[in-house]
Design a protein around this motif. Structure first.
Motif, short mmCIF file in Angstrom:
data_model
loop_
_atom_site.label_atom_id
_atom_site.label_comp_id
_atom_site.label_asym_id
_atom_site.label_seq_id
_atom_site.Cartn_x
_atom_site.Cartn_y
_atom_site.Cartn_z
N PRO A 46 40.25 53.07 47.11
CA PRO A 46 40.06 52.54 48.47
C PRO A 46 38.64 52.76 48.99
CG PRO A 46 41.37 54.54 48.56
CD PRO A 46 41.22 54.18 47.11
N SER A 47 38.00 53.83 48.54
CA SER A 47 36.63 54.10 48.99
C SER A 47 35.66 53.01 48.55
CB SER A 47 36.15 55.45 48.45
OG SER A 47 36.98 56.49 48.91
N ASN A 48 35.79 52.57 47.30
CA ASN A 48 34.89 51.52 46.80
C ASN A 48 35.24 50.15 47.36
OD1 ASN A 48 32.71 52.47 44.95
ND2 ASN A 48 34.46 53.62 44.17
N ILE A 49 36.51 49.92 47.64
CA ILE A 49 36.88 48.67 48.32
C ILE A 49 36.20 48.63 49.69
CG2 ILE A 49 38.78 47.36 49.37
CD1 ILE A 49 40.60 48.60 47.13
N ALA A 50 36.31 49.73 50.43
CA ALA A 50 35.71 49.80 51.77
C ALA A 50 34.20 49.64 51.69
CB ALA A 50 36.08 51.13 52.43
N ILE A 65 33.70 46.42 43.78
CA ILE A 65 35.04 46.06 43.32
C ILE A 65 35.17 46.38 41.82
CG2 ILE A 65 36.71 44.17 43.01
CD1 ILE A 65 36.20 45.24 45.98
N ASP A 66 34.10 46.14 41.07
CA ASP A 66 34.09 46.52 39.65
C ASP A 66 34.34 48.02 39.47
OD1 ASP A 66 33.71 44.15 38.29
OD2 ASP A 66 31.53 44.30 38.28
N ILE A 67 33.72 48.82 40.32
CA ILE A 67 33.90 50.27 40.25
C ILE A 67 35.36 50.63 40.54
CG2 ILE A 67 33.26 52.49 41.28
CD1 ILE A 67 30.43 51.22 41.75
N ALA A 68 35.95 49.99 41.55
CA ALA A 68 37.36 50.24 41.89
C ALA A 68 38.27 49.84 40.73
CB ALA A 68 37.75 49.49 43.16
N ILE A 69 37.96 48.74 40.05
CA ILE A 69 38.75 48.30 38.88
C ILE A 69 38.64 49.35 37.77
CG2 ILE A 69 38.86 46.59 37.01
CD1 ILE A 69 38.08 44.46 39.17
#
Length: 123
Positions: A46-50, A65-69
């Motif tokens: 959620p941190s990287n999405i934000a 978003i790549d990092i969150a994936i």
């Protein structure tokens, strides 16, 4: 797009709560090992999405978003390992939630990539 309105951010926040409850079951000697890694990877989602959705360019959004994936893949692997070690039962509900968030992230990634491509075509 405002991250607090996004389903993927809401689901990933709930995943943090679920994972923190699950990690409590790990042996105490894993506090600085697998437990710590699992917590870091789930918090990253959620941190990287934000952070990504708070950026002004689609290129930056796409990068976060790549990092969150990557973080959700890391989390999935860590949970499988925790189950392999006999620390937890990685149940279907948790696995399905992770798969759902992963699919939503990939959809968001595709959306941002299409936006980048559309801007490149019009410039």
């Amino acid at each position: 797009m405002y991250y607090k309105d996004m389903e993927v951010w809401k689901y990933s926040r709930q995943l943090v709560v679920d994972i923190y409850k699950l990690v409590e079951r790990l042996p105490k000697d894993e506090m600085f090992g697998l437990s710590s890694q699992i917590k870091r990877s789930v918090i990253s989602i959620p941190s990287n999405i934000a952070e990504g959705c708070s950026r002004y360019s689609d290129k930056d959004t796409s990068k976060f978003i790549d990092i969150a994936i990557g973080s959700i893949a890391e989390l999935d692997t860590q949970l499988i390992l925790a189950e392999d070690l006999g620390f937890i039962i990685y149940d279907k509900t948790m696995s399905d939630n992770i798969s759902k968030i992963n699919a939503l992230l990939k959809g968001l990634k595709k959306y941002t990539q299409n936006s980048i491509n559309d801007k490149n075509l019009t410039s």
